[in-house]
Every structure is written in C-alpha cells, then in structure tokens.
Design a protein around this motif. Structure first.
Motif, PDB file in Angstrom:
ATOM      1  N   ALA A 362       0.647  -1.259  -0.067  1.00 22.64           N
ATOM      2  CA  ALA A 362      -0.035   0.012   0.114  1.00 22.64           C
ATOM      3  C   ALA A 362       0.945   1.383  -0.017  1.00 22.64           C
ATOM      4  O   ALA A 362       1.913   1.272   0.728  1.00 22.64           O
ATOM      5  N   GLU A 363       0.600   2.223  -0.879  1.00 17.96           N
ATOM      6  CA  GLU A 363       1.266   3.513  -0.789  1.00 17.96           C
ATOM      7  C   GLU A 363       0.835   4.152   0.331  1.00 17.96           C
ATOM      8  O   GLU A 363      -0.401   4.333   0.802  1.00 17.96           O
ATOM      9  N   LEU A 364       1.945   4.752   1.180  1.00 11.69           N
ATOM     10  CA  LEU A 364       1.530   5.735   2.169  1.00 11.69           C
ATOM     11  C   LEU A 364       2.337   6.898   2.012  1.00 11.69           C
ATOM     12  O   LEU A 364       3.261   7.326   1.350  1.00 11.69           O
ATOM     13  N   LEU A 365       1.642   7.914   2.712  1.00  6.11           N
ATOM     14  CA  LEU A 365       2.358   9.254   2.909  1.00  6.11           C
ATOM     15  C   LEU A 365       2.024   9.762   4.199  1.00  6.11           C
ATOM     16  O   LEU A 365       0.761  10.199   4.746  1.00  6.11           O
ATOM     17  N   SER A 366       3.081  10.235   4.953  1.00  4.46           N
ATOM     18  CA  SER A 366       2.990  10.755   6.478  1.00  4.46           C
ATOM     19  C   SER A 366       4.577  11.276   6.560  1.00  4.46           C
ATOM     20  O   SER A 366       5.325  11.488   5.876  1.00  4.46           O
ATOM     21  N   ASP A 367       4.511  12.054   7.509  1.00 13.18           N
ATOM     22  CA  ASP A 367       5.886  13.002   8.146  1.00 13.18           C
ATOM     23  C   ASP A 367       6.953  11.816   8.505  1.00 13.18           C
ATOM     24  O   ASP A 367       7.923  12.321   8.757  1.00 13.18           O
ATOM     25  N   LYS A 368       6.568  10.763   8.659  1.00  8.21           N
ATOM     26  CA  LYS A 368       7.572   9.728   9.293  1.00  8.21           C
ATOM     27  C   LYS A 368       7.720   8.485   8.324  1.00  8.21           C
ATOM     28  O   LYS A 368       8.822   7.769   8.497  1.00  8.21           O
ATOM     29  N   HIS A 369       7.103   8.481   7.240  1.00  6.75           N
ATOM     30  CA  HIS A 369       7.106   7.174   6.434  1.00  6.75           C
ATOM     31  C   HIS A 369       6.472   7.463   4.993  1.00  6.75           C
ATOM     32  O   HIS A 369       5.218   7.891   5.151  1.00  6.75           O
ATOM     33  N   ILE A 370       7.006   7.370   3.884  1.00  2.00           N
ATOM     34  CA  ILE A 370       6.640   7.313   2.458  1.00  2.00           C
ATOM     35  C   ILE A 370       6.628   5.896   1.893  1.00  2.00           C
ATOM     36  O   ILE A 370       7.962   5.475   1.764  1.00  2.00           O
ATOM     37  N   VAL A 371       5.757   5.373   1.150  1.00  2.00           N
ATOM     38  CA  VAL A 371       5.865   4.214   0.349  1.00  2.00           C
ATOM     39  C   VAL A 371       5.330   4.758  -1.109  1.00  2.00           C
ATOM     40  O   VAL A 371       4.026   5.035  -1.075  1.00  2.00           O
ATOM     41  N   ARG A 372       6.095   4.792  -1.972  1.00  4.61           N
ATOM     42  CA  ARG A 372       5.489   5.090  -3.451  1.00  4.61           C
ATOM     43  C   ARG A 372       5.977   4.002  -4.547  1.00  4.61           C
ATOM     44  O   ARG A 372       7.255   3.331  -4.489  1.00  4.61           O
ATOM     45  N   ASN A 373       4.885   3.738  -5.321  1.00  4.12           N
ATOM     46  CA  ASN A 373       5.294   2.789  -6.415  1.00  4.12           C
ATOM     47  C   ASN A 373       4.830   3.222  -7.716  1.00  4.12           C
ATOM     48  O   ASN A 373       3.515   3.340  -8.002  1.00  4.12           O
ATOM     49  N   ASP A 374       5.893   3.730  -8.401  1.00  2.68           N
ATOM     50  CA  ASP A 374       5.460   4.071  -9.935  1.00  2.68           C
ATOM     51  C   ASP A 374       5.592   2.822 -10.791  1.00  2.68           C
ATOM     52  O   ASP A 374       6.516   1.964 -10.881  1.00  2.68           O
ATOM     53  N   THR A 375       4.517   2.736 -11.499  1.00  3.93           N
ATOM     54  CA  THR A 375       4.195   1.329 -12.253  1.00  3.93           C
ATOM     55  C   THR A 375       3.472   1.679 -13.363  1.00  3.93           C
ATOM     56  O   THR A 375       2.522   2.650 -13.491  1.00  3.93           O
ATOM     57  N   GLY A 376       3.463   0.708 -14.309  1.00  2.00           N
ATOM     58  CA  GLY A 376       2.701   0.638 -15.656  1.00  2.00           C
ATOM     59  C   GLY A 376       2.078  -0.732 -15.964  1.00  2.00           C
ATOM     60  O   GLY A 376       1.495  -0.889 -16.941  1.00  2.00           O
ATOM     61  N   VAL A 377       1.779  -1.356 -14.799  1.00  2.00           N
ATOM     62  CA  VAL A 377       1.253  -2.757 -15.011  1.00  2.00           C
ATOM     63  C   VAL A 377       0.081  -2.929 -13.904  1.00  2.00           C
ATOM     64  O   VAL A 377      -0.203  -2.197 -13.276  1.00  2.00           O
ATOM     65  N   TYR A 378      -0.574  -4.129 -14.145  1.00  2.00           N
ATOM     66  CA  TYR A 378      -1.795  -4.494 -13.366  1.00  2.00           C
ATOM     67  C   TYR A 378      -1.886  -5.876 -13.244  1.00  2.00           C
ATOM     68  O   TYR A 378      -1.484  -6.472 -14.203  1.00  2.00           O
ATOM     69  N   GLU A 379      -2.547  -6.418 -12.362  1.00  2.00           N
ATOM     70  CA  GLU A 379      -2.725  -7.959 -12.159  1.00  2.00           C
ATOM     71  C   GLU A 379      -3.497  -8.331 -13.540  1.00  2.00           C
ATOM     72  O   GLU A 379      -4.673  -7.732 -13.583  1.00  2.00           O
ATOM     73  N   GLY A 380      -3.149  -9.307 -13.972  1.00  2.00           N
ATOM     74  CA  GLY A 380      -3.740  -9.962 -15.050  1.00  2.00           C
ATOM     75  C   GLY A 380      -3.184  -9.414 -16.385  1.00  2.00           C
ATOM     76  O   GLY A 380      -3.498  -9.836 -17.574  1.00  2.00           O
ATOM     77  N   GLY A 381      -2.404  -8.484 -16.268  1.00  2.00           N
ATOM     78  CA  GLY A 381      -1.496  -7.716 -17.573  1.00  2.00           C
ATOM     79  C   GLY A 381      -0.789  -8.622 -18.158  1.00  2.00           C
ATOM     80  O   GLY A 381       0.007  -9.674 -17.358  1.00  2.00           O
ATOM     81  N   GLU A 382      -0.052  -8.280 -19.123  1.00  2.00           N
ATOM     82  CA  GLU A 382       0.858  -9.106 -19.787  1.00  2.00           C
ATOM     83  C   GLU A 382       2.196  -8.284 -19.922  1.00  2.00           C
ATOM     84  O   GLU A 382       2.171  -7.252 -20.154  1.00  2.00           O
ATOM     85  N   ILE A 383       3.195  -9.090 -19.630  1.00  2.00           N
ATOM     86  CA  ILE A 383       4.760  -8.548 -19.490  1.00  2.00           C
ATOM     87  C   ILE A 383       5.204  -9.113 -21.050  1.00  2.00           C
ATOM     88  O   ILE A 383       5.243 -10.097 -21.202  1.00  2.00           O
ATOM     89  N   SER A 384       5.436  -8.032 -21.865  1.00  2.00           N
ATOM     90  CA  SER A 384       5.747  -8.221 -23.248  1.00  2.00           C
ATOM     91  C   SER A 384       7.170  -8.393 -23.445  1.00  2.00           C
ATOM     92  O   SER A 384       8.027  -7.836 -22.883  1.00  2.00           O
ATOM     93  N   MET A 385       7.674  -9.142 -24.593  1.00  2.00           N
ATOM     94  CA  MET A 385       8.788  -9.358 -25.014  1.00  2.00           C
ATOM     95  C   MET A 385       9.510  -8.031 -25.778  1.00  2.00           C
ATOM     96  O   MET A 385      10.752  -8.020 -25.887  1.00  2.00           O
TER      97      MET A 385
END
Length: 666
Positions: A362-385
């Motif tokens: 889960a992405e989080l945003l606080s003054d003590k802790h941040i988690v950020r995930n920059d992505t372009g995929v989703y569950e069920g999607g295909e990773i192409s060659m």
C-alpha cells in the motif's frame, strides 16, 4: 498553461507523467502499440491513439506516426518520458517546425550533450571537472611514461579503436606504463588494425553519483542535490538513493555548481541530469549529461518535495522557476528499487508472461514514512517481450537512511508478484548486505559481491528460527481449520498436537507450541522461546506477523508436504511434521534431477533470431549456437563444452518458452 499534452512513451513513465498532468488540470493523450492496447497508461489517459505494431521501431520511435497522433488529437505539447524519442533532436525539431512544444530542453542542448567528445569539450570549457587524459597521438613508450606521470597514477592505457577490453591496460607506475603502452599498441594493431593509443586517469573506488538540475527559459538554473546510483549491473542501475551516503556538503555544492555551469553553457532549460564518477577521495569527474527525465527522479522528489514532471511542464509553458537555490534542502532519505521482469536465478535473463498476481504494498504518505510505487502494469496484464523489462519503481522515504532501508525491506517483503520471474529476492538481498547498509559500495558492488551470479539468500540462525516459529504457529492454525472442516472432533484443541518438527534450509528444529487467544509461544529444543502473533488465515498469500516484538512478513504458498515461504530474499521449502512424520521423512529418498546435459534449453521466453549450427555439426566450447531476442536484447547462447549437434528443434522466427529444448547433442 497547456490544455492538452501527448505522452510519447509507454509503461510506468507514461503513467507518471499523466498523474502530474491530471493534478495540473491538463488533458492527456496516450499512444500505444498493438501489444499495449490494454496497457495501464492507455486506461489512465483522456485519449489514446494506436500507432502501430508491437515493435518499437514500427511504433513508438517512428516520428511520423507520433506526429500524426499529435495532429489528430490537437495536443499542444509533448512529454517524451525517457528512452524512445526523449533525446532525439530530429523529433524535437519536427515538433518545433509544427509549433508543438517539446517538454524538454532546446534542440541545441540535446545535440551538444549527445556527442561524447563535444560534451566533454564543453564541460571542460565550462569549468566542469573531467577525467584527466591525453587524447593526442602518443609516439613511444617514453612519451607514454611522461604523460602518465603528468596525469598521475594509476592511469588507463586504451586503444583508440578499442572495444571488448582489447588494447586496455591499467598502469600504477612507470614500468607498468612502459610495458602497458607496448602491449596495448600491439594488441590494438592485431585486433583492430589501428594501433593508436590514448591515456586517461583511472578512477579507483568509483561511485556513480549524479546531479539533478532544473532550468527555466529566463536564465535561472539550480540543482536539486544528488542521487547515488552505484548499485548497477552491466551499467544498468538497480538501486538508487538520495542523498548519497558518501558526499559531504562541500563536495555536493561543488558538483551542483559545476552541473549548473554546464547547463548554462548550452542554454539548457527543463530538467536534466549531469552524471559524475567519484573516486574514494571524493574527486569527481564528468561522465555525461542526460537531457531528459531520469528513471530515478522519484528519490529526488521525495527529499525535496518538488514534482519534477510538473516543473518540466511549467518551464516548457514559459513560466519562471518558483524557487531559488536557497529553497532547495534535503529532507530525510529516499531509496528506489527497480523491479524488473528478469530471473535472478538464471543470470537475470528477461522473463515474460502474464501477471497472475500483482499486489504492490500500500502506498503511504506521512511525515515519518512514505511508500511510493511508480508502475505501468496491473494484475492480469501481460509483460511483453518487446519492451524494457521494468515493472515498477518502488520507493521509500524516512527521516534517515537506516529507517528508509528498513521501510524498503518491509515494502519488498510485502510486494506480491506471481506469473513471471522477477528480481525481488535480489533487491531484498542487497538491502541486507553489510556493504550496502554501511554505504560503502562502488560501481563494482554486484560484480564483486555476486561473482557467480545470484543463488538466493541463506538465512542466518536467528532469522531461520523466526521463520520456523512463524511456520509452526501458522501450521497450527491450518491444522485447526482442517479439523473443523473434517468435522471429526468437536473439541479441536485436543485434536491438534503441541509437538512439531520444522525443517527448513536443511535444519531440523523441534518445537513445542503453547497457544492462547493472543497468539502462540513457540519453544525450541534449547529452551529458547519466541512469541508469535498474527491474524493470518489459511489460504492468504501474505502473512504479516509479530515475532518477539518485531515484524515479520512472509509470502506463503503450498508446497508438496509443506509450505513455500519467501522472505528477505530467501525462498524456502518449509516442512512442519509431527515427530513421527519427521522420523519417517528420513527414509524418503530424494528425487534425482533430470539429466539435461545433452540438451540446450531456452533460458527465457523469446524469439529465435538466428540458428548458427546445423545437425551433425561438431561444436567447440564457447561457440555460438543460436540467438534469442527478448525485451530489446539479443542473447547469444553458447556451447558449454565440445559436442556434436544431433537434432535441431527450433528455427528462426519461432517463439520459445522457458526450458523449451532448442538443440540436442550426441
């Protein structure tokens, strides 16, 4: 301000640009190939235009097709992201001719910094520190020694027409310079037909540190501090952080000011990055300038609070920078882990397929802790060659480096990916590596610490006991569930035993469990006790537990007779036996692995580009057998030993799966 912009890119960076544009109230246009018809960036944009087949050279990098998409949608400006057309001056010029704004630097700056010789010359003229060297003709060994002495040892003696390490020597004194010059000259002549030699300073204990610059069209240029990018494999960055654990304030200031001087020298505007190599004594030397947004820009955003993409858009629209150098500080620490679709256990070869499970933390945003995930995929999607294997950029921020690393450990352990090979285990291993934790690393970190490749992590005794205690407690919960489902006994507490034997990593650990409503106390054979609590239920793929007051996150899967447990880079088969079952298990023979020594197996999903041998042909060790293409990279498969090809099962143009038999040998 623009009303509509087109993003000339795909994947996570297209999604990233769309987010900033949406925040600014700007409409967005995505472009997509046939392979990306259902991609996340297409879903996120206000409009989307098809531009061709999957291959990038028939879609994303065809300037005419991108220009047609711009005309069709009425976009006023274009953000190129990174890669593809981002540093192509012909594309920037094509936009200029049609009155479309390029959200990037002027054409002249792209051209000047795109040429290695020109950029080094301009850097030198702008007062930027460059690697000392002599690029002119060197007549003989005496002159080589004289030049080496002037530059200062150690030096690198290189063939002007060199490549592949040929014609290259490191000299630490006059004798080695004299000998190295002649050897390099001879080797260069025989390898390239060109015996010209040049000499430059050899940088010891090199670190890759870059400065983020930001400039507007009104003469304002500033630097947003540095990023440490020394953890890289084959020149591909894997983990970045900001700030660098190595720099001091004086060096940071000097590097930043020189980066700004170079940007000003080429009338730069927009975001850009000046890359340096830094030695163990904090001497720094210019490498190159990237005239685009960098992959690792999020770590800079997290320590400065500046949205770099937003600033690029504002600068392109003619606005002045709203901040000065005095406004730029360093708030806390940030780390980025690049999540790639590649199998670390197979030499990091590309992996493609469907994401049967994709659950980022889960992405989080606080003054003590941040988690950020920059992505372009989703569950069920295909990773192409067809494209770069990056899946996501996982970032954490905390007030200091130790906390940022710990946050990253937890985030990596919480990241669920199934269906493809990925480098999560390797990233976790780096986060626990003493050299990384201490900040004492160079660009040779992966090469030196994993010389034989990555074979997974073996947990130490304490960590293994924590996993065993958790597994025993979870198995008890699973046993209670099984008893209830079977309906064999009303009082399930009397049915489920308290004595178990946990086997993991080849170690047998007898335990006794005493459970209550709050959790379970697991007692080991030596009397050590560990308190385990969790709300985990059978069937859940992720278990978040507390073991003796410290968090433990496990990915849980069923395996024959036990569990597959993954944590901190380790991938374990964990068996939880009754004492009688453990005794009987000693008598079960181990299954022998299949003999594949006479087969060439495809190491990754890909496309057969070329077959280099024929049936009946005798091959030598190291000889090229065939070429497989996957994710923009060609991989040459070579013979491990001498042999004779008895059968060929694939031909050029065939799509191959992992472990598909390509060749058979006598």
């Amino acid at each position: 301000m623009f009303k509509k912009i087109l993003i000339a890119n795909r994947g996570e960076i297209a999604c990233r640009v769309i987010k900033s544009a949406q925040k600014m109230g700007i409409k967005t246009v995505a472009i997509y190939s046939d392979a990306d018809r259902n991609a996340l960036h297409v879903r996120m944009a206000d409009e989307a235009v098809r531009i061709g087949p999957p291959q990038a050279n028939q879609s994303y990098i065809v300037i005419d097709k991108v220009m047609e998409a711009i005309r069709k949608t009425g976009a006023e400006a274009v953000h190129p992201g990174y890669g593809f057309l981002s540093e192509n001056p012909r594309f920037a010029e094509a936009l200029r001719k049609e009155g479309i704004v390029f959200i990037g630097p002027p054409v002249g700056a792209i051209e000047a910094m795109g040429d290695k010789i020109t950029s080094k010359k301009l850097a030198d003229e702008a007062g930027v520190s460059t690697v000392p060297g002599h690029m002119g003709l060197i007549e003989d060994a005496d002159e080589a020694v004289k030049i080496s002495t002037e530059i200062g040892y150690p030096v690198m003696i290189k063939a002007s027409a060199g490549g592949g390490g040929k014609g290259m020597r490191i000299a630490w004194n006059d004798a080695e310079a004299r000998e190295g010059f002649q050897s390099s000259k001879n080797e260069a002549a025989s390898s390239f037909g060109d015996d010209r030699i040049f000499i430059e300073k050899f940088v010891t204990q090199p670190r890759h540190i870059e400065i983020q610059v930001l400039a507007d069209k009104h003469g304002n240029t500033l630097y947003l501090n540095e990023r440490e990018c020394s953890i890289q494999r084959r020149n591909q960055k894997v983990i970045e952080e900001a700030p660098s654990p190595f720099l001091d304030e004086a060096t940071r200031k000097a590097m930043g000011e020189q980066a700004c001087a170079l940007a000003a020298a080429v009338d730069y505007s927009s975001a850009g990055t000046v890359e340096f190599i830094v030695d163990g004594d904090k001497n720094f030397y210019f490498l190159e300038m990237n005239t685009r947004l960098q992959v690792e820009h999020p770590v800079t955003e997290l320590i400065t609070g500046i949205d770099i993409v937003e600033q690029m858009i504002r600068v392109a629209a003619g606005e002045k920078l709203s901040m000065t150098q005095d406004d730029i500080g360093i708030n806390g620490w940030s780390i980025e882990s690049r999540l790639y679709a590649e199998d670390p256990y197979r030499g990091f070869l590309p992996s493609i397929g469907r994401l049967t499970r994709y659950r980022p933390p889960a992405e989080l945003l606080s003054d003590k802790h941040i988690v950020r995930n920059d992505t372009g995929v989703y569950e069920g999607g295909e990773i192409s060659m067809y494209y770069d294997p990056m899946i996501a950029k996982l970032c954490t921020w905390a007030p200091d480096r130790a906390q940022a690393i710990e946050a990253m450990r937890v985030a990596l352990d919480s990241f669920e990916i199934e269906g493809i090979g990925h480098n999560l285990p390797f990233l976790s291993a780096v986060m626990d590596h003493p050299k990384f934790v201490s900040g004492d690393m160079t660009t040779a970190f992966i090469e030196e610490e994993y010389p034989g490749g990555f074979a997974g992590v073996e947990l130490d005794e304490t960590a293994l006991r924590r996993v065993a205690s958790a597994a025993a407690a979870m198995n008890r919960v699973a046993e209670i569930r099984r008893t209830r489902v079977s309906g064999r006994m009303d009082n399930h507490e009397r049915k489920v035993g308290t004595d178990w034997v946990v086997v993991a990593q080849g170690v047998e650990m007898p335990v006794t469990i005493q459970a209550d409503r709050e959790g379970a106390t697991v007692r080991h054979a030596d009397g050590t006790e560990m308190r385990v609590s969790s709300d985990w239920l059978p069937g859940q793929a992720l278990a978040k537990l507390d073991v003796d007051g410290s968090p433990l996150i496990l990915k849980i899967g069923r395996a024959t007779g036990g569990y597959r447990i993954r944590t901190r880079g380790a991938d374990l088969k964990v068996m939880v036996y009754t004492p009688r079952q453990a005794e009987m298990a000693h008598h079960i023979p181990e299954k022998a692995e299949a003999d594949t020594s006479k087969l060439l197996l495809c190491p990754m999903p890909g496309l057969m580009v070329k077959m280099d041998v024929e049936e009946g042909e005798a091959v030598e060790a190291g000889q090229a057998l065939c070429t497989i293409e996957a994710m923009k990279m060609e991989n040459i498969l070579r013979a491990e030993r001498k042999g004779v090809v008895s059968k060929i099962n694939a031909a050029a143009g065939d799509s191959l799966a992992v472990d598909e038999v390509i060749l058979e040998f006598e």
